[in-house]
Design a protein around this motif. Structure first.
Motif, PDB file in Angstrom:
ATOM      1  N   ALA A  42       0.829  -1.210   0.000  1.00 23.70           N
ATOM      2  CA  ALA A  42       0.000   0.000   0.000  1.00 23.70           C
ATOM      3  C   ALA A  42       0.856   1.250   0.000  1.00 23.70           C
ATOM      4  O   ALA A  42       0.500   2.263  -0.602  1.00 23.70           O
ATOM      5  CB  ALA A  42      -0.917  -0.007   1.225  1.00 23.70           C
ATOM      6  N   LEU A  43       2.005   1.169   0.662  1.00 22.80           N
ATOM      7  CA  LEU A  43       2.901   2.337   0.734  1.00 22.80           C
ATOM      8  C   LEU A  43       4.110   2.166  -0.179  1.00 22.80           C
ATOM      9  O   LEU A  43       5.219   2.580   0.166  1.00 22.80           O
ATOM     10  CB  LEU A  43       3.368   2.553   2.183  1.00 22.80           C
ATOM     11  N   LYS A  44       3.893   1.562  -1.353  1.00 22.31           N
ATOM     12  CA  LYS A  44       5.023   1.366  -2.265  1.00 22.31           C
ATOM     13  C   LYS A  44       5.616   2.696  -2.737  1.00 22.31           C
ATOM     14  O   LYS A  44       6.758   2.755  -3.186  1.00 22.31           O
ATOM     15  CB  LYS A  44       4.601   0.516  -3.461  1.00 22.31           C
ATOM     16  N   GLY A  45       4.829   3.780  -2.621  1.00 17.49           N
ATOM     17  CA  GLY A  45       5.333   5.104  -2.977  1.00 17.49           C
ATOM     18  C   GLY A  45       6.074   5.785  -1.837  1.00 17.49           C
ATOM     19  O   GLY A  45       6.494   6.934  -1.968  1.00 17.49           O
ATOM     20  N   GLY A  46       6.219   5.062  -0.705  1.00 15.67           N
ATOM     21  CA  GLY A  46       6.943   5.630   0.421  1.00 15.67           C
ATOM     22  C   GLY A  46       6.142   6.699   1.154  1.00 15.67           C
ATOM     23  O   GLY A  46       4.927   6.822   0.981  1.00 15.67           O
ATOM     24  N   VAL A  47       6.834   7.469   1.955  1.00 10.96           N
ATOM     25  CA  VAL A  47       6.197   8.568   2.689  1.00 10.96           C
ATOM     26  C   VAL A  47       7.020   9.841   2.508  1.00 10.96           C
ATOM     27  O   VAL A  47       8.236   9.787   2.301  1.00 10.96           O
ATOM     28  CB  VAL A  47       6.058   8.250   4.204  1.00 10.96           C
ATOM     29  N   PHE A  48       6.344  10.971   2.570  1.00 13.42           N
ATOM     30  CA  PHE A  48       7.009  12.266   2.571  1.00 13.42           C
ATOM     31  C   PHE A  48       7.109  12.761   4.012  1.00 13.42           C
ATOM     32  O   PHE A  48       6.175  12.582   4.797  1.00 13.42           O
ATOM     33  CB  PHE A  48       6.249  13.281   1.720  1.00 13.42           C
ATOM     34  N   LEU A  49       8.225  13.358   4.342  1.00  8.52           N
ATOM     35  CA  LEU A  49       8.444  13.909   5.671  1.00  8.52           C
ATOM     36  C   LEU A  49       8.689  15.412   5.553  1.00  8.52           C
ATOM     37  O   LEU A  49       9.644  15.831   4.900  1.00  8.52           O
ATOM     38  CB  LEU A  49       9.647  13.246   6.349  1.00  8.52           C
ATOM     39  N   ILE A  50       7.818  16.202   6.159  1.00  4.90           N
ATOM     40  CA  ILE A  50       7.957  17.655   6.131  1.00  4.90           C
ATOM     41  C   ILE A  50       8.360  18.128   7.526  1.00  4.90           C
ATOM     42  O   ILE A  50       7.626  17.884   8.491  1.00  4.90           O
ATOM     43  CB  ILE A  50       6.643  18.339   5.712  1.00  4.90           C
ATOM     44  N   PRO A  51       9.523  18.757   7.666  1.00  7.35           N
ATOM     45  CA  PRO A  51       9.984  19.152   9.003  1.00  7.35           C
ATOM     46  C   PRO A  51       9.088  20.200   9.654  1.00  7.35           C
ATOM     47  O   PRO A  51       8.649  21.146   9.014  1.00  7.35           O
ATOM     48  CB  PRO A  51      11.390  19.703   8.755  1.00  7.35           C
ATOM     49  N   MET A  52       8.822  19.988  10.941  1.00  3.82           N
ATOM     50  CA  MET A  52       8.045  20.921  11.756  1.00  3.82           C
ATOM     51  C   MET A  52       8.876  21.236  13.001  1.00  3.82           C
ATOM     52  O   MET A  52       9.290  20.328  13.727  1.00  3.82           O
ATOM     53  CB  MET A  52       6.711  20.315  12.180  1.00  3.82           C
ATOM     54  N   VAL A  53       9.128  22.511  13.242  1.00  4.51           N
ATOM     55  CA  VAL A  53       9.994  22.913  14.350  1.00  4.51           C
ATOM     56  C   VAL A  53       9.157  23.147  15.599  1.00  4.51           C
ATOM     57  O   VAL A  53       8.276  24.010  15.624  1.00  4.51           O
ATOM     58  CB  VAL A  53      10.775  24.191  13.990  1.00  4.51           C
ATOM     59  N   MET A  54       9.426  22.369  16.622  1.00  5.94           N
ATOM     60  CA  MET A  54       8.705  22.493  17.878  1.00  5.94           C
ATOM     61  C   MET A  54       9.216  23.717  18.669  1.00  5.94           C
ATOM     62  O   MET A  54      10.272  24.254  18.356  1.00  5.94           O
ATOM     63  CB  MET A  54       8.857  21.210  18.695  1.00  5.94           C
ATOM     64  N   PRO A  55       8.462  24.140  19.683  1.00  7.58           N
ATOM     65  CA  PRO A  55       8.870  25.349  20.420  1.00  7.58           C
ATOM     66  C   PRO A  55      10.282  25.301  21.008  1.00  7.58           C
ATOM     67  O   PRO A  55      10.901  26.340  21.215  1.00  7.58           O
ATOM     68  CB  PRO A  55       7.817  25.432  21.530  1.00  7.58           C
ATOM     69  N   ASP A  56      10.810  24.096  21.272  1.00  4.24           N
ATOM     70  CA  ASP A  56      12.174  24.018  21.819  1.00  4.24           C
ATOM     71  C   ASP A  56      13.234  23.915  20.726  1.00  4.24           C
ATOM     72  O   ASP A  56      14.383  23.573  20.992  1.00  4.24           O
ATOM     73  CB  ASP A  56      12.300  22.841  22.795  1.00  4.24           C
ATOM     74  N   ASP A  57      12.849  24.200  19.475  1.00  7.25           N
ATOM     75  CA  ASP A  57      13.747  24.238  18.314  1.00  7.25           C
ATOM     76  C   ASP A  57      14.201  22.865  17.839  1.00  7.25           C
ATOM     77  O   ASP A  57      15.094  22.764  16.995  1.00  7.25           O
ATOM     78  CB  ASP A  57      14.975  25.133  18.568  1.00  7.25           C
ATOM     79  N   ARG A  58      13.600  21.808  18.349  1.00 13.07           N
ATOM     80  CA  ARG A  58      13.867  20.482  17.804  1.00 13.07           C
ATOM     81  C   ARG A  58      12.859  20.190  16.697  1.00 13.07           C
ATOM     82  O   ARG A  58      11.701  20.585  16.779  1.00 13.07           O
ATOM     83  CB  ARG A  58      13.777  19.409  18.891  1.00 13.07           C
ATOM     84  N   VAL A  59      13.307  19.469  15.692  1.00 12.59           N
ATOM     85  CA  VAL A  59      12.469  19.201  14.527  1.00 12.59           C
ATOM     86  C   VAL A  59      11.773  17.847  14.642  1.00 12.59           C
ATOM     87  O   VAL A  59      12.409  16.824  14.901  1.00 12.59           O
ATOM     88  CB  VAL A  59      13.315  19.250  13.231  1.00 12.59           C
ATOM     89  N   ALA A  60      10.470  17.854  14.480  1.00 14.01           N
ATOM     90  CA  ALA A  60       9.682  16.632  14.272  1.00 14.01           C
ATOM     91  C   ALA A  60       9.259  16.662  12.803  1.00 14.01           C
ATOM     92  O   ALA A  60       9.614  17.594  12.064  1.00 14.01           O
ATOM     93  CB  ALA A  60       8.472  16.604  15.202  1.00 14.01           C
ATOM     94  N   TYR A  61       8.510  15.664  12.361  1.00 15.72           N
ATOM     95  CA  TYR A  61       8.128  15.613  10.948  1.00 15.72           C
ATOM     96  C   TYR A  61       6.636  15.328  10.784  1.00 15.72           C
ATOM     97  O   TYR A  61       6.064  14.516  11.516  1.00 15.72           O
ATOM     98  CB  TYR A  61       8.908  14.521  10.204  1.00 15.72           C
ATOM     99  N   TYR A  62       6.047  16.001   9.810  1.00 17.08           N
ATOM    100  CA  TYR A  62       4.703  15.662   9.358  1.00 17.08           C
ATOM    101  C   TYR A  62       4.875  14.498   8.392  1.00 17.08           C
ATOM    102  O   TYR A  62       5.523  14.641   7.349  1.00 17.08           O
ATOM    103  CB  TYR A  62       4.076  16.872   8.672  1.00 17.08           C
ATOM    104  N   CYS A  63       4.325  13.342   8.726  1.00 18.25           N
ATOM    105  CA  CYS A  63       4.468  12.141   7.904  1.00 18.25           C
ATOM    106  C   CYS A  63       3.281  12.048   6.952  1.00 18.25           C
ATOM    107  O   CYS A  63       2.159  11.781   7.380  1.00 18.25           O
ATOM    108  CB  CYS A  63       4.543  10.906   8.797  1.00 18.25           C
ATOM    109  N   LEU A  64       3.533  12.252   5.693  1.00 13.70           N
ATOM    110  CA  LEU A  64       2.482  12.282   4.673  1.00 13.70           C
ATOM    111  C   LEU A  64       2.552  11.008   3.843  1.00 13.70           C
ATOM    112  O   LEU A  64       3.558  10.733   3.178  1.00 13.70           O
ATOM    113  CB  LEU A  64       2.675  13.518   3.792  1.00 13.70           C
ATOM    114  N   LEU A  65       1.482  10.209   3.893  1.00 17.55           N
ATOM    115  CA  LEU A  65       1.453   8.932   3.182  1.00 17.55           C
ATOM    116  C   LEU A  65       1.284   9.154   1.679  1.00 17.55           C
ATOM    117  O   LEU A  65       0.315   9.771   1.238  1.00 17.55           O
ATOM    118  CB  LEU A  65       0.298   8.075   3.705  1.00 17.55           C
ATOM    119  N   ASN A  66       2.212   8.631   0.903  1.00 14.32           N
ATOM    120  CA  ASN A  66       2.157   8.774  -0.553  1.00 14.32           C
ATOM    121  C   ASN A  66       1.384   7.592  -1.133  1.00 14.32           C
ATOM    122  O   ASN A  66       1.953   6.622  -1.617  1.00 14.32           O
ATOM    123  CB  ASN A  66       3.577   8.835  -1.130  1.00 14.32           C
TER     124      ASN A  66
END
Length: 342
Positions: free
Chosen positions: A239-263
């Protein structure tokens, strides 16, 4: 006995740490450094990594203000070319997954091993000396009431954008920003996250794959289930043969998490096709570029919980939206009045 002068505790520890760029210089690459990462010296002790195409004109950054983010880029990640991505989502108005084999869509190199970097988050002509590190503390109450995340979760991440100093400036001294998007291939999603032996069993077992973890996370009914993609996508082989996209989101403490978008084909995150989601994000950055001095850009992160992927050493979110609005409508007067510039 001499009394030491008292320092003001709150301004030193509750405001956003913004640096002014002094004497910027491009640094030479290090060994097998991917082509989409380059380092600049900006007048502080540690060099700062800049994402995107090679050839950032360091001289254009002198005197500007930079937000530096703490970012993990996981192994096997490849940076997406936002120009090619924009052409795809603009021309192909269907509900199919994005073809990751499109020529020029992914930068040539991939990360060979996970890295932890100080990355350029945003570069701007002016900054605010009264800007709190937490985005909500800078906003007017009406904006919070009308535009906060629809589910009531105030995770409040900030976008991380990359520069392109080679393009024509929109206004004198202003730099064009672009959306940062990474791609993780299907092959990484189906790898087991190590092995283990449970008590009483001699046989070694494989741990969950990243795809199994994502399935549990996205199907969790207690975590904004109504915005998740249809569950039928998980029943399909590859189902996820197209992989996933990760968009960086900067949290208030300046560490980056990611928005995981299913392709995936059909409806993706928030029950919206993946191309439409990316088209909206790219359009928001384009709108911001038209008037950076007057526009606020931020992310409504609607997740009540983030998912930690140990193999990648990062947190993932599944529900986010990029917003752009007039700064005068967003920020408190005390913040706007504290502006300093070149």
């Amino acid at each position: 006995m001499k009394t030491l002068p008292k320092k003001n505790f709150y301004p030193n520890h509750s405001l956003q740490p913004i640096k002014k760029i002094n004497n910027p210089k491009t640094l030479l690459g290090e060994g097998r450094q991917p082509e989409f990462i380059q380092f600049l010296s900006i007048g502080q002790k540690e060099p700062v990594a800049f994402l995107g195409q090679k050839g950032i004109d360091a001289a254009k950054l002198a005197g500007k203000f930079i937000r530096i983010d703490r970012m993990v880029i996981p192994e096997a990640a490849r940076l997406v070319n936002p120009d090619i991505l924009e052409k795809i989502v603009r021309k192909k108005k269907d509900n199919k997954a994005i073809d990751i084999n499109t020529k020029g869509l992914l930068y040539k190199d991939q990360i060979q091993q996970g890295v932890l970097l100080n990355v350029s988050g945003m570069v701007e002509n002016e900054t605010y000396t009264k800007m709190s590190f937490h985005p909500c503390d800078n906003k007017k109450p009406p904006f919070l009431r009308l535009r906060h995340s629809e589910d009531g979760f105030k995770t409040c991440p900030k976008p991380q954008l990359m520069l392109n100093t080679s393009q024509t400036e929109i206004r004198p001294g202003e730099i064009r920003h672009k959306l940062v998007v990474f791609h993780m291939p299907y092959e990484e999603l189906i790898k087991p996250q190590g092995h283990y032996k449970s008590s009483g069993h001699k046989k070694e077992k494989t741990n969950y794959t990243i795809m199994q973890i994502l399935e549990m996370y996205f199907k969790d009914k207690k975590l904004t289930e109504h915005n998740n993609p249809p569950k039928k996508i998980w029943r399909k082989k590859k189902a996820l043969k197209g992989g996933v996209f990760l968009i960086p989101m900067v949290m208030p403490d300046d560490r980056v998490a990611y928005y995981c978008l299913l392709n995936v084909n059909g409806k993706s995150n928030r029950r919206i096709p993946v191309k439409k989601i990316l088209k909206n994000w790219l359009a928001a950055v384009k709108k911001y570029n038209k008037n950076q001095a007057g526009q606020w850009i931020g992310i409504a992160g609607n997740d009540g919980a983030l998912c930690f992927i140990d193999e990648w050493s990062i947190f993932l979110g599944k529900n986010a939206q990029l917003l752009v609005a007039d700064k005068k409508d967003v920020y408190k007067k005390s913040v706007l009045n504290s502006a300093i510039g070149k």
